[in-house]
Enzyme design. Structure first.
Site, short mmCIF file in Angstrom:
data_model
loop_
_atom_site.label_atom_id
_atom_site.label_comp_id
_atom_site.label_asym_id
_atom_site.label_seq_id
_atom_site.Cartn_x
_atom_site.Cartn_y
_atom_site.Cartn_z
N GLU A 150 3.83 -15.38 -0.16
CA GLU A 150 2.44 -14.96 -0.18
C GLU A 150 1.86 -14.83 -1.58
OE1 GLU A 150 5.06 -13.27 1.00
OE2 GLU A 150 5.01 -11.19 0.35
N GLU A 198 13.37 -17.18 2.48
CA GLU A 198 11.96 -17.10 2.09
C GLU A 198 11.78 -16.56 0.68
OE1 GLU A 198 9.26 -15.61 4.96
OE2 GLU A 198 8.07 -14.53 3.47
N ASP A 222 -1.20 -15.71 1.98
CA ASP A 222 -1.82 -14.52 2.57
C ASP A 222 -3.33 -14.75 2.49
OD1 ASP A 222 -1.26 -11.14 2.90
OD2 ASP A 222 -3.27 -11.92 2.55
N ASP A 267 13.73 -12.51 3.83
CA ASP A 267 12.65 -12.55 2.85
C ASP A 267 13.23 -12.05 1.54
OD1 ASP A 267 9.25 -12.22 2.93
OD2 ASP A 267 10.43 -11.62 1.19
N HIS A 315 1.19 -15.17 5.62
CA HIS A 315 1.80 -13.85 5.45
C HIS A 315 1.06 -12.84 6.31
CE1 HIS A 315 1.94 -9.99 2.99
NE2 HIS A 315 3.17 -10.17 3.41
N HIS A 328 0.86 -1.18 0.00
CA HIS A 328 0.00 0.00 0.00
C HIS A 328 0.90 1.23 0.00
CE1 HIS A 328 -3.71 -2.34 1.03
NE2 HIS A 328 -2.76 -3.21 1.24
N GLU A 383 3.14 -14.29 11.81
CA GLU A 383 4.00 -13.18 11.39
C GLU A 383 3.38 -11.86 11.81
OE1 GLU A 383 4.52 -12.57 7.16
OE2 GLU A 383 5.99 -10.99 7.49
N ARG A 413 10.41 -0.09 -4.46
CA ARG A 413 9.40 -0.95 -5.08
C ARG A 413 8.21 -0.12 -5.56
NH1 ARG A 413 8.71 -6.14 -1.18
NH2 ARG A 413 8.23 -4.56 0.41
C1 LIG Z 1 9.24 -7.22 3.54
C2 LIG Z 1 9.04 -8.13 2.33
O1 LIG Z 1 9.83 -7.61 1.31
C3 LIG Z 1 7.64 -8.21 1.88
O2 LIG Z 1 7.16 -6.96 1.52
C4 LIG Z 1 6.78 -8.81 2.95
O3 LIG Z 1 5.50 -8.30 2.96
C5 LIG Z 1 6.51 -10.27 2.82
O4 LIG Z 1 7.13 -10.96 1.83
C6 LIG Z 1 6.54 -10.95 4.14
O5 LIG Z 1 6.79 -12.15 4.17
O6 LIG Z 1 6.23 -10.24 5.13
MG LIG Z 2 7.49 -12.99 2.43
#
Ligand SMILES: C[C@H](O)[C@H](O)[C@@H](O)[C@@H](O)C(=O)O
Ligand SMILES: [Mg+2]
Length: 397
Positions: free
Chosen positions: A271, A243, A294, A217, A321, A25, A341, A51
């Site tokens: 996700e 990840e 997610d 990640d 996620h 967002h 998480e 990004r």
């Molecule tokens: C922080 C990571 O780059 C992603 O934006 C995150 O949202 C996701 O991949 C995660 O596992 O929290």
């Molecule tokens: Mg992730």
């Protein structure tokens, strides 16, 4: 005793919101979540720093509202913006209006198979997920039950969380069980970038000590060779898991990476997979140790129940996620979801703040890295929509 019959669904409405919210967002300048994070677009220098520069926030928020005949409203917040709002209003609403909210299985089936010819993953399943979550919220409000009660009840007294953010050292102080960092450098930055990644991990390991969980990640940014070399180099620094290192479509690559990483290191996917069929592929090709759907993107609670059962049968963990209350009500009810998480949405992150701010009112945040099941004891997902935020309804039906 007469069977309780719930009021029928009267209206389905889809709104868009800009600003704030969780991941993907609009975030302000200097937010850790948009600071030189490695992505599949990092091979283009012009898109490497941010990004948002390549559009991670282009869709924005989708709010789905479902109103029953008695005026009770269930709602949910996910990602999808105007395109998802169009799908909800022009396509999905027809399968809900006039129906009982208890028919969430048939409603899900009709939403999915009526859009299969153009959906199956991505924004269409985001839209389906938003509707499904709003339906479970409505059910809970009509039955005056929290969603987790309707999913089978808590299997433990509290949720424990790891934190995703740039400061695992602070996460440790806040009581979280681990810290997941975004990887900053991808293959396009060569061996120099890989050394920078390792140096960052080593510095954080120094700060948090030998036992605190540290994870990376990699947000789909790597290839199997780079991910393998990174995992091998990170192993002596105790990286707990690597990840979403490669493309979600490269099931073969994940299976290879899982064979390649050092013993004791976990491989997780991310996700960006959706539905029971997508996760079945990950499980049957032995791609990972943990799946991380997610719930606002994989198909909603109705679908996550199916995904989780597949993973449970395969002996795999499901750690959704970061999606705030929408995943907390699920995780607390699943034996194969031992932790959750928490996405640190504070820009530093130097504070523990609600994930879906300002959209949600009453969103619980972990205290000392934990949340008691009782913190979820309110009807539905236990949160209210902040009606002071500017919401648009771009389409009607
Ligand atoms: C922080 C990571 O780059 C992603 O934006 C995150 O949202 C996701 O991949 C995660 O596992 O929290
Ligand atoms: Mg992730």
């Amino acid at each position: 005793m007469a069977i309780v019959s719930l009021p029928k669904i009267n209206h389905v409405r889809a709104f868009t919101v800009r600003g704030g919210g969780a991941d993907y967002h609009d975030q302000g300048e200097g937010h850790w979540i948009d600071n030189h994070i490695a992505t599949p677009m990092s091979k283009y220098p012009e898109y490497r720093q941010s990004r948002q520069s390549f559009g991670i926030n282009v869709l924005g928020t989708l709010v789905v509202e479902i109103e029953a005949e008695d005026g009770t409203i269930g709602f949910a917040v996910t990602t999808g913006g105007e395109p998802a709002a169009f799908i909800v209003e022009k396509h999905l609403a027809r399968f809900l209006e006039g129906r009982s909210p208890t028919e969430y299985e048939k409603i899900w089936d009709q939403m999915y198979f009526s859009t299969q010819y153009y959906g199956r993953k991505g924004i269409v399943v985001n839209a389906i997920s938003g509707v499904d979550l709003a339906l479970w919220d409505l059910l809970g409000k009509l039955r005056q039950e929290p969603v987790y009660h309707m999913l089978g009840g808590a299997v433990r007294d509290e949720l424990q969380f790891y934190a995703t953010g740039a400061r695992p050292d602070l996460a440790k102080e806040f009581g979280f069980i681990g810290g997941k960092m975004a990887l900053h450098h991808g293959p396009a930055e060569g061996v120099e970038g890989l050394h920078k990644n390792i140096a960052e991990l080593a510095e954080m390991r120094e700060r948090v000590g030998p036992d605190f969980w540290l994870m990376w990640d990699c947000w789909m940014a790597l290839d199997v060779d780079y991910a393998t070399r990174l995992a091998i180099a990170a192993h002596e620094l105790g990286l707990k898991w690597i990840e979403e290192a490669i493309s979600p479509d490269d099931y073969w690559g994940y299976a290879a990476l899982k064979r390649n990483v050092p013993k004791g290191m976990l491989v997780t996917t991310g996700e960006h997979e959706a539905t029971r069929w997508g996760f079945r592929m990950l499980l049957e090709m032995d791609c990972c140790d943990i799946i991380q759907p997610d719930v606002g993107w994989c198909g909603g609670v109705t679908e996550l129940l199916k995904i989780s059962a597949l993973a449970d049968a395969a002996g795999k963990m499901v750690v959704p996620h970061g999606s705030s209350v929408y995943s907390y009500h699920f995780v607390i009810t699943r034996h194969n979801s031992p932790f959750a998480e928490f996405l640190m949405m504070h820009p530093g992150p130097t504070e523990v703040v609600p994930m879906f701010h300002p959209q949600l009112i009453g969103e619980p945040v972990p205290q000392n890295g934990r949340l008691k099941a009782s913190a979820l004891d309110a009807p539905g997902f236990g949160v209210e929509l902040n009606r002071d935020i500017a919401m648009q309804r771009p389409y009607t039906h």
